[in-house]
Motif scaffolding. Sequence first.
Motif, PDB file in Angstrom:
ATOM      1  N   UNK A   1       0.700  -1.331   0.031  1.00 55.59           N
ATOM      2  CA  UNK A   1      -0.108   0.020   0.032  1.00 55.59           C
ATOM      3  C   UNK A   1       1.004   1.107  -0.086  1.00 55.59           C
ATOM      4  N   UNK A   2       0.580   2.194  -0.929  1.00 53.44           N
ATOM      5  CA  UNK A   2       1.286   3.305  -1.114  1.00 53.44           C
ATOM      6  C   UNK A   2       1.198   4.370  -0.012  1.00 53.44           C
ATOM      7  N   UNK A   3       2.296   4.964   0.817  1.00 56.65           N
ATOM      8  CA  UNK A   3       2.001   5.682   1.803  1.00 56.65           C
ATOM      9  C   UNK A   3       1.585   7.151   1.409  1.00 56.65           C
ATOM     10  N   UNK A   4       0.579   7.522   2.266  1.00 58.46           N
ATOM     11  CA  UNK A   4      -0.015   8.801   1.804  1.00 58.46           C
ATOM     12  C   UNK A   4       0.212  10.161   2.536  1.00 58.46           C
ATOM     13  N   UNK A   5       1.013   9.750   3.648  1.00 61.18           N
ATOM     14  CA  UNK A   5       1.646  10.808   4.558  1.00 61.18           C
ATOM     15  C   UNK A   5       2.715  11.328   4.506  1.00 61.18           C
ATOM     16  N   UNK A   6       3.065  12.546   3.627  1.00 56.76           N
ATOM     17  CA  UNK A   6       4.372  12.915   3.613  1.00 56.76           C
ATOM     18  C   UNK A   6       5.104  13.743   4.625  1.00 56.76           C
ATOM     19  N   UNK A   7       6.196  14.191   4.651  1.00 53.15           N
ATOM     20  CA  UNK A   7       6.909  15.140   5.692  1.00 53.15           C
ATOM     21  C   UNK A   7       6.041  16.385   5.708  1.00 53.15           C
ATOM     22  N   UNK A   8       5.720  16.999   4.778  1.00 59.38           N
ATOM     23  CA  UNK A   8       5.107  18.218   4.946  1.00 59.38           C
ATOM     24  C   UNK A   8       3.599  18.198   5.377  1.00 59.38           C
ATOM     25  N   UNK A   9       2.775  16.980   5.183  1.00 61.13           N
ATOM     26  CA  UNK A   9       1.756  16.863   5.917  1.00 61.13           C
ATOM     27  C   UNK A   9       1.791  16.827   7.162  1.00 61.13           C
ATOM     28  N   UNK A  10       3.102  15.833   7.745  1.00 61.72           N
ATOM     29  CA  UNK A  10       3.291  15.631   9.174  1.00 61.72           C
ATOM     30  C   UNK A  10       3.609  17.140   9.722  1.00 61.72           C
ATOM     31  N   UNK A  11       4.023  17.741   9.113  1.00 69.21           N
ATOM     32  CA  UNK A  11       4.439  19.091   9.657  1.00 69.21           C
ATOM     33  C   UNK A  11       3.102  19.912   9.971  1.00 69.21           C
ATOM     34  N   UNK A  12       2.390  19.891   8.755  1.00 69.76           N
ATOM     35  CA  UNK A  12       1.004  20.801   9.030  1.00 69.76           C
ATOM     36  C   UNK A  12       0.240  19.848   9.869  1.00 69.76           C
ATOM     37  N   UNK A  13       0.119  18.632   9.956  1.00 73.52           N
ATOM     38  CA  UNK A  13      -0.512  18.097  11.025  1.00 73.52           C
ATOM     39  C   UNK A  13      -0.055  18.458  12.455  1.00 73.52           C
ATOM     40  N   UNK A  14       1.284  18.468  12.728  1.00 75.62           N
ATOM     41  CA  UNK A  14       1.774  18.882  14.059  1.00 75.62           C
ATOM     42  C   UNK A  14       1.269  20.340  14.456  1.00 75.62           C
ATOM     43  N   UNK A  15       1.197  21.171  13.324  1.00 75.43           N
ATOM     44  CA  UNK A  15       0.805  22.433  13.721  1.00 75.43           C
ATOM     45  C   UNK A  15      -0.714  22.570  13.869  1.00 75.43           C
ATOM     46  N   UNK A  16      -1.241  21.670  13.015  1.00 79.52           N
ATOM     47  CA  UNK A  16      -2.798  21.651  13.389  1.00 79.52           C
ATOM     48  C   UNK A  16      -3.262  21.139  14.977  1.00 79.52           C
ATOM     49  N   UNK A  17      -2.540  20.020  15.081  1.00 83.76           N
ATOM     50  CA  UNK A  17      -2.798  19.441  16.369  1.00 83.76           C
ATOM     51  C   UNK A  17      -2.339  20.107  17.458  1.00 83.76           C
ATOM     52  N   UNK A  18      -1.381  20.936  17.391  1.00 84.33           N
ATOM     53  CA  UNK A  18      -0.881  21.752  18.701  1.00 84.33           C
ATOM     54  C   UNK A  18      -1.527  23.005  18.856  1.00 84.33           C
ATOM     55  N   UNK A  19      -1.870  23.720  17.397  1.00 83.46           N
ATOM     56  CA  UNK A  19      -2.271  24.907  17.427  1.00 83.46           C
ATOM     57  C   UNK A  19      -3.947  25.113  17.689  1.00 83.46           C
ATOM     58  N   UNK A  20      -4.247  25.436  18.639  1.00 83.55           N
ATOM     59  CA  UNK A  20      -5.700  25.246  19.092  1.00 83.55           C
ATOM     60  C   UNK A  20      -5.997  26.802  19.464  1.00 83.55           C
ATOM     61  N   UNK A  21      -6.890  27.119  17.935  1.00 81.98           N
ATOM     62  CA  UNK A  21      -7.330  28.635  17.781  1.00 81.98           C
ATOM     63  C   UNK A  21      -8.243  29.164  19.096  1.00 81.98           C
ATOM     64  N   UNK A  22      -8.915  28.293  19.482  1.00 81.20           N
ATOM     65  CA  UNK A  22     -10.073  28.498  20.474  1.00 81.20           C
ATOM     66  C   UNK A  22      -9.545  28.998  22.086  1.00 81.20           C
ATOM     67  N   UNK A  23      -8.190  28.554  22.080  1.00 79.46           N
ATOM     68  CA  UNK A  23      -7.385  28.762  23.381  1.00 79.46           C
ATOM     69  C   UNK A  23      -6.646  30.090  23.397  1.00 79.46           C
ATOM     70  N   UNK A  24      -6.638  30.730  22.321  1.00 78.82           N
ATOM     71  CA  UNK A  24      -5.957  32.064  22.201  1.00 78.82           C
ATOM     72  C   UNK A  24      -6.480  32.959  23.104  1.00 78.82           C
TER      73      UNK A  24
END
Length: 475
Positions: free
Chosen positions: A4-27
Amino acid sequence: MGKKKKKFKLMDAILATVCITLVAESVTPSAAIGNSQYFWWILLIVAFCVPYGLISAELGSTFPSDGGMYDWVKKAFGPKMGARVAWNYWINFPLWIASLAVAVTDVIAGIFEIELGIVALLVLQLGYTWLVSILGTMRIGENKWIVNIGTFFKILFMVSLGLLGIYVYAKTGESANPIQSVSDLLPAMDLAGLSFLSVIIFNFLGFEVVATFAEDMEDPKKEIPKALIIGGSLMAIFYLLPATGVNIAMSLEQAESAGITESFAILLTKLGVGADAVRIIVISVGLMFIYTMIANIVSWSFGVNSVAKYSAEDGGLPKLFAKTNKEDVPHVASILNGIVASVIIVVGMVMDNLSENASNLFWTFFSFSLVTLLLSYVPLFPAFLKLRKTDKTKREYKVPGNNLVINLMTYVPFILLILGIVFTLFGDFSKEYIDANLPLIIGVIVSLIIQEILAAMVKEENEEPKKAAKANKSN
């Protein structure tokens, strides 16, 4: 069949890291700390975020697994401790979903300037809950576009808010919280100030979730550390900018009850932007904000549900959590999240209509989710230290430093977590604070009792071989 071809690239992982840790409602809650937020941000970036990110990178690249933090703690301290992590990690999630469901309806009512009736509130909140729960039954590789778009929206409106606030201050010289001396940047030297620890630590959590994406990545041992380091650095910038914008726009009292869209409206009005243009921008920001609250849950769900699945397989949670679909996603765990969140929403709404204090009681559930989330991370740091000493698996990435540095990077975040939990529950230890937080304190005690019951039901991995050997000897 081919691999099975991997679908999650480095840039996806970087964006996921930001999305997971960046919680807009807690600003805005962070901004409600006032000018001393900069002191807390800088202190906790150095003392908590950096060590936590580096430790997650080492563990995630050395032991890549869908079980993430659960597997690491279990490997270090056994399945009983893993069950404690799994319970706390899971129970906070449906409570968080319910809280975000309420936030969604608050944003909708605010940007469209309408009052939502109980039926509309129920439909919208349950609709949000089940949308994110259904999306949680898919692999992250299938949903990466949701996460990536959500990350883009977060970056767009959070950076815009920060730059807009700085521009308004540069042009008008006005700030709702002016800094007149260095002392304005320092926190009040009292115990109550330590309650801010949990608010900002909460904003950092989630790095270990990226490790659960390992099976969808080409080279997780190299890509996970890069994603965490790059994504974590971006996250720190993206938090400080909008918090500055809110701080310039609003007083501390306003920030406690208002939000990001209100900050945009205030800053744009100060620049003389017309009412119609302000309304269009506020609606656009509000819709992006709502989308990010969908992306937040999607990016977290696979990690949380995987931890629940792994624990269920070890007997730490009910077996239902271990059931997977054809994509090997623990889909029943996601459905259970939706059920629990729905019950919380309905109960909160009923109580809100029965008692004038019900809203406080409902938001106690959110505080409860925060405390249980922090509790789930407590064993992570000792687990890292123990695995360093006892597990000789080759480290593709290794946290740099001698023994003193490694001990500091382990115990300082550990102590900060404990302090964050204690001061969230008890504040300044005054009778008034404890009385106000009594429902939360009772809830945490009940949760800890359930945690210990679940842990007691788990059989240690070496128990069965011992029983078999004993039986053979007696024969």
